[in-house]
Design a protein around this motif. Structure first.
Motif, PDB file in Angstrom:
ATOM      1  N   ASN A   1      -4.615  -0.936  -0.024  1.00 19.62           N
ATOM      2  CA  ASN A   1      -3.811   0.061   0.211  1.00 19.62           C
ATOM      3  C   ASN A   1      -4.420   1.306   0.766  1.00 19.62           C
ATOM      4  O   ASN A   1      -5.627   0.805   1.316  1.00 19.62           O
TER       5      ASN A   1
ATOM      6  N   ALA B   1       0.177   3.183   5.040  1.00 21.25           N
ATOM      7  CA  ALA B   1       0.476   2.508   3.757  1.00 21.25           C
ATOM      8  C   ALA B   1       1.058   1.233   4.073  1.00 21.25           C
ATOM      9  O   ALA B   1       0.940   0.349   3.396  1.00 21.25           O
ATOM     10  N   GLU B   2       2.239   1.614   4.854  1.00 29.18           N
ATOM     11  CA  GLU B   2       3.132   0.490   4.802  1.00 29.18           C
ATOM     12  C   GLU B   2       2.451  -0.738   5.779  1.00 29.18           C
ATOM     13  O   GLU B   2       3.136  -1.978   5.911  1.00 29.18           O
TER      14      GLU B   2
ATOM     15  N   THR C   1      -0.355  -1.885   5.114  1.00 32.13           N
ATOM     16  CA  THR C   1      -1.210  -2.814   4.188  1.00 32.13           C
ATOM     17  C   THR C   1      -0.595  -3.843   3.379  1.00 32.13           C
ATOM     18  O   THR C   1       0.560  -3.756   3.390  1.00 32.13           O
TER      19      THR C   1
END
Length: 331
Positions: free
Chosen positions: A8, A57-58, A60
């Protein structure tokens, strides 16, 4: 396969977002090649990714790593390099710069941004990005070439456009780009000035080929033709004061922050050119490899951590800041 990846992102505690574990194997892809990784190095780009700079984050989990050396797992057609399975190779990890192996018009990126990175047992790259490893280097040394050394080469010979006999100032001895710039500039016949807050690092810079070293911010004996600037806010004003009228400040990073006093009056009155640079072209990489082998240059390695499980310690070493050369991670 085992890999080092951003599970993350965490802007305040990047190491908490780092993970080592199983990730999917690379899948066959037309015009791409698979390489068994032997070594990679840790770059500030990896730390920024963990903080979410350039890696949302998307995206990861994302395997980290922007450079590598290893062993080619299948033949590369002659038209795309002619290397054979089992060849020791080093990777150019910019993807999409000229469309090789990707959709036409795809924007430029570096492995670990859109495509999985190099800190894994295997990595896949466009076949045109696979080059024979310089015979004089071991795998850890060769891995250092793909990011820091390519950036330093392009800063000196593209962005700054220096020539043998010119004088160049390298700000902040110790990092991967600065140590590479010292070695490359010395080998190319440049006069090399280097700054550092550390007396120990100034001494080591002399060992790499610097002609003179100075405390950070010190007045130089004369103006330089170009400055290699990767520090940012802490050294920017000194860089502007130190370059001759009409000279160039070649910028590739801002490890001390990116909000320096602009010094705009001095910049425009003295016709100073400020040129940004991120890594370099595939052609620059090919020239760099020939230069390194011909001149028998060996990248400065700060430390080597063995095995992917050692990645957290390797990342912590770079994050601590007291390094001289590259932090390498073997597979």
């Amino acid at each position: 396969m085992k890999a080092v990846y951003a599970a993350n992102i965490n802007p305040t505690d990047p190491l908490s977002a780092l993970a080592v574990g199983e990730r999917p194997e690379p899948q066959p892809r037309q015009f791409w090649s698979t390489v068994g990784v032997k070594a990679a190095t840790v770059n500030h780009h990896d730390l920024w990714s963990l903080k979410g700079v350039g890696l949302p984050a998307e995206a990861t989990p994302m395997i980290l790593g922007t450079d590598a050396a290893g062993v080619l797992e299948e033949d590369v057609p002659a038209a795309r390099g002619g290397l054979r399975a089992g060849s020791e190779v080093v990777l150019y990890t910019v993807v999409g710069a000229d469309g090789s192996g990707v959709a036409p018009g795809e924007r430029r990126s570096i492995l670990s941004e859109r495509y999985q990175g190099t800190m894994a047992e295997r990595v896949q790259v466009p076949s045109a990005n696979v080059f024979a490893k310089p015979a004089n280097l071991d795998f850890a040394e060769a891995a250092a070439l793909g990011t820091s050394w390519l950036t330093a080469y392009s800063l000196l010979f593209r962005a700054a456009d220096v020539r043998p006999g010119d004088t160049v100032l390298v700000q902040g001895a110790g990092g991967g780009v600065s140590t590479a710039a010292i070695q490359l500039a010395h080998a190319a016949g440049l006069e090399v000035f280097v700054t550092s807050r550390s007396a120990g690092k100034r001494g080591r810079a002399l060992e790499l080929g610097a002609d003179a070293v100075f405390e950070s911010g010190a007045r130089l004996p004369r103006k330089v033709d170009a400055v290699v600037e990767s520090v940012g806010a802490a050294t920017w004003a000194h860089s502007v004061r130190s370059v001759r009228p009409g000279g160039t400040i070649a910028v590739c990073g801002a490890t001390s922050g990116d909000q320096p006093g602009a010094e705009l009056t001095r910049v425009f009155f003295q016709d100073i050119r400020v040129q940004g640079n991120t890594m370099g072209s595939r052609e620059d990489f090919a020239r760099l490899l020939r230069f390194v082998e011909h001149a028998d240059l060996h990248p400065a390695i700060d430390s080597t951590f063995h095995g992917l499980d050692a990645a957290p310690a390797a990342f912590a070493r770079l994050l601590g800041g007291d390094v001289f050369g590259k932090v390498a991670l073997t597979v």
